[in-house]
Design a protein around this motif. Sequence first.
Motif, short mmCIF file in Angstrom:
data_model
loop_
_atom_site.label_atom_id
_atom_site.label_comp_id
_atom_site.label_asym_id
_atom_site.label_seq_id
_atom_site.Cartn_x
_atom_site.Cartn_y
_atom_site.Cartn_z
N ARG A 1 37.55 9.51 42.55
CA ARG A 1 37.69 8.82 41.28
C ARG A 1 36.39 8.12 40.93
O ARG A 1 35.63 7.72 41.79
CB ARG A 1 38.81 7.78 41.35
N GLY A 2 36.15 7.93 39.63
CA GLY A 2 34.98 7.22 39.20
C GLY A 2 35.11 5.71 39.31
O GLY A 2 36.23 5.17 39.39
N ALA A 3 33.97 5.02 39.35
CA ALA A 3 33.87 3.55 39.25
C ALA A 3 34.49 2.80 40.42
O ALA A 3 34.76 1.61 40.30
CB ALA A 3 34.49 3.07 37.93
N VAL A 4 34.72 3.47 41.54
CA VAL A 4 35.22 2.75 42.72
C VAL A 4 34.30 2.98 43.92
O VAL A 4 34.68 2.67 45.05
CB VAL A 4 36.68 3.16 43.05
N GLY A 5 33.12 3.55 43.70
CA GLY A 5 32.14 3.72 44.75
C GLY A 5 32.24 5.00 45.54
O GLY A 5 31.38 5.27 46.38
N GLN A 6 33.25 5.83 45.30
CA GLN A 6 33.41 7.08 46.05
C GLN A 6 32.38 8.14 45.65
O GLN A 6 31.99 8.96 46.47
CB GLN A 6 34.81 7.66 45.82
N ALA A 7 32.00 8.12 44.38
CA ALA A 7 31.08 9.13 43.85
C ALA A 7 30.40 8.58 42.62
O ALA A 7 30.90 7.65 41.98
CB ALA A 7 31.82 10.42 43.52
N GLY A 8 29.26 9.17 42.28
CA GLY A 8 28.58 8.74 41.07
C GLY A 8 27.16 9.25 41.01
O GLY A 8 26.69 9.96 41.90
N VAL A 9 26.47 8.86 39.95
CA VAL A 9 25.06 9.19 39.76
C VAL A 9 24.37 7.98 39.17
O VAL A 9 24.87 7.37 38.22
CB VAL A 9 24.88 10.40 38.81
N GLN A 10 23.25 7.60 39.75
CA GLN A 10 22.39 6.57 39.17
C GLN A 10 21.00 7.16 38.98
O GLN A 10 20.62 8.11 39.65
CB GLN A 10 22.33 5.33 40.06
N PRO B 1 16.83 4.08 41.70
CA PRO B 1 16.28 5.42 41.96
C PRO B 1 17.36 6.47 41.81
O PRO B 1 18.55 6.16 41.92
CB PRO B 1 15.80 5.31 43.41
N PHE B 2 16.96 7.71 41.57
CA PHE B 2 17.96 8.75 41.34
C PHE B 2 18.78 8.99 42.60
O PHE B 2 18.24 9.16 43.70
CB PHE B 2 17.31 10.07 40.91
N ASP B 3 20.11 9.02 42.42
CA ASP B 3 21.02 9.25 43.54
C ASP B 3 22.31 9.85 42.98
O ASP B 3 22.95 9.24 42.11
CB ASP B 3 21.31 7.94 44.26
N ALA B 4 22.68 11.04 43.43
CA ALA B 4 23.94 11.68 43.08
C ALA B 4 24.71 11.87 44.38
O ALA B 4 24.19 12.46 45.33
CB ALA B 4 23.69 13.02 42.39
N TRP B 5 25.95 11.39 44.43
CA TRP B 5 26.67 11.41 45.71
C TRP B 5 28.17 11.55 45.50
O TRP B 5 28.71 11.22 44.44
CB TRP B 5 26.39 10.13 46.50
N ILE B 6 28.82 12.09 46.49
CA ILE B 6 30.27 12.03 46.63
C ILE B 6 30.55 11.87 48.11
O ILE B 6 30.15 12.70 48.93
CB ILE B 6 30.96 13.27 46.01
N ASP B 7 31.14 10.77 48.49
CA ASP B 7 31.28 10.37 49.90
C ASP B 7 29.90 10.37 50.55
O ASP B 7 28.99 9.73 50.04
CB ASP B 7 32.29 11.27 50.61
N ASP B 8 29.73 11.12 51.65
CA ASP B 8 28.41 11.14 52.31
C ASP B 8 27.58 12.36 51.95
O ASP B 8 26.54 12.59 52.55
CB ASP B 8 28.58 11.04 53.82
N TRP B 9 28.00 13.15 50.95
CA TRP B 9 27.17 14.22 50.43
C TRP B 9 26.19 13.60 49.43
O TRP B 9 26.59 12.78 48.59
CB TRP B 9 27.99 15.27 49.71
N ARG B 10 24.92 14.04 49.46
CA ARG B 10 23.93 13.35 48.65
C ARG B 10 22.84 14.29 48.15
O ARG B 10 22.41 15.20 48.84
CB ARG B 10 23.26 12.24 49.47
N PHE B 11 22.39 14.01 46.93
CA PHE B 11 21.18 14.60 46.35
C PHE B 11 20.41 13.41 45.79
O PHE B 11 20.75 12.88 44.73
CB PHE B 11 21.56 15.60 45.26
N ALA B 12 19.40 12.95 46.51
CA ALA B 12 18.80 11.65 46.20
C ALA B 12 17.30 11.71 46.32
O ALA B 12 16.73 12.43 47.15
CB ALA B 12 19.36 10.58 47.14
N THR B 13 16.62 10.91 45.49
CA THR B 13 15.16 10.88 45.49
C THR B 13 14.62 10.18 46.72
O THR B 13 15.21 9.24 47.25
CB THR B 13 14.64 10.18 44.22
N GLN B 14 13.49 10.70 47.19
CA GLN B 14 12.71 10.03 48.22
C GLN B 14 11.34 9.66 47.68
O GLN B 14 10.46 9.24 48.42
CB GLN B 14 12.55 10.93 49.45
#
Length: 357
Positions: A123-132, A135-148
Motif C-alpha cells: 500500500r502507498g503512504a505507509v512506508g512499504q513502497a514508494g519513489v522519492q 536522492p532518487f530511490d524507488a523501493w518495495i520492501d527491500d527491493w531497490r533501484f536507488a542512486t549512488q
Amino acid sequence: MKIKLGLMLIALLLCGCDNRQPPPKGFAGLGEQAGAFTPVVPGRVFSFPADHGVHEGFRIEWWYVTANLKDAEGRDYGVQWTLFRSALNAAPQASGWRNQTIWLGHAAVTSSAVHHAAERYARGAVGQAGVQTTPFDAWIDDWRFATQASGADPLADMQLKASGPHFSYELRLTSTRPLVLQGDKGFSQKSEQGQASYYYSQPFFQASGHVEIDGQRYTVSGPAWLDREWSSQPLTANQTGWDWFSLHLDSGEHVMLYRMRHKEGAPYLTGTWIDAQGQAQTLHAGQISLEPLDTAVVAGRSMPVRWTIRIPGKRLDITTDALNPNAWMNLRIPYWEGPVHLSGSHSGNGYLEMTGY
C-alpha cells in the motif's frame, strides 16, 4: 515501450475492491475510459529529476529495468526489476492507510537452464513502497533501484537489487549518456485512436555485480535498459496484448519496438532507432517488419519465442532467439519475459515481453 503488466493491476484491483464494477473492456480492462484521471496529450515538456518521480493524477506508471549479463565463463543471464504505481482514484492521495495507491514489484532472473520470478505488493503512504527524487530511490520492501551518485544526474550511478525464494541479485548501473524520449518527444502513441503514454528510456546503462541462482553466485556484467512510462488510458477496447523488444546492438545502436495486437485488424506497430550518440528517430509501421518465426509451448500456451525483425532503412535484418524459451512469469499476473540473442545483419542482445497469449 513497456506498456507493461502493471497496467493490468488497474482492472484486477478494481474488480477485487468492488464487485459492482462492470466487466473489463479490452485487454485486462485497459480500454476503460480514463475518467477524472489526467490525460496524456502531446507537447509535454519533460523536467528532470522531477519526472523520475511520482506523477499524481495519472492512473498508472512504472520504473522498469532489464539487464543482459555474462559471467567470467561467457554464460548468459537476464535480470528484470519493475515497480508499478497504480492509483485507484484520481483524487489527491490521502496519508497513511487511507491512501488509494497500490504498489506492485516484479523481479526475475533467467539463465539458459532456469527462470525464477517473484512479486511484491504494498500500500502507498505507509512506508512499504514508494519513489522519492532527492536522492532518487524507488523501493518495495527491500527491493531497490536507488542512486549512488552525488552529481546533477541522479541516474548516473545506481544500485539495483531484489531477491526471491530461488534467486537474488545486486547490480551497479552506470551511464554518462543522455536519456532518450520515445515517440514524439516523449509522447508515445499506442493506437490509431490516440491512446498514449509519456515514455522515456536510459538504454545506455552498463551493469556489474552478481546474481545468485539456486544457491550459486555468479559475477556478471553487461548492458542494461531503463524504461519509464506513465499514463491514464493507454489501450483501446480492441487491443488484446503486445509484443515489446528492447535491443542492444553490438554496433552501439539501440532499438525499441512494440506491436499492439487487436481483436480485429492489423496490429499497431512502432518503435525507435537510437544511434550510438543517443539521437532517437521514430520508426513507423511502414518502416518495420516484425514477424514471429517459431513457437514453443510454455505454461500450456503457444508462444512465439523466435522472431525476425527487418528495418530496411537502417539495413537491419535480424533474428531474435530466446535465451530460455520457458521464461514464463508465473505470477498472479502471468506473462512471458526474458532475454534474447540477435543474429543476422547485426549481433547483440536484448529483452522481449509478450502478453495476452
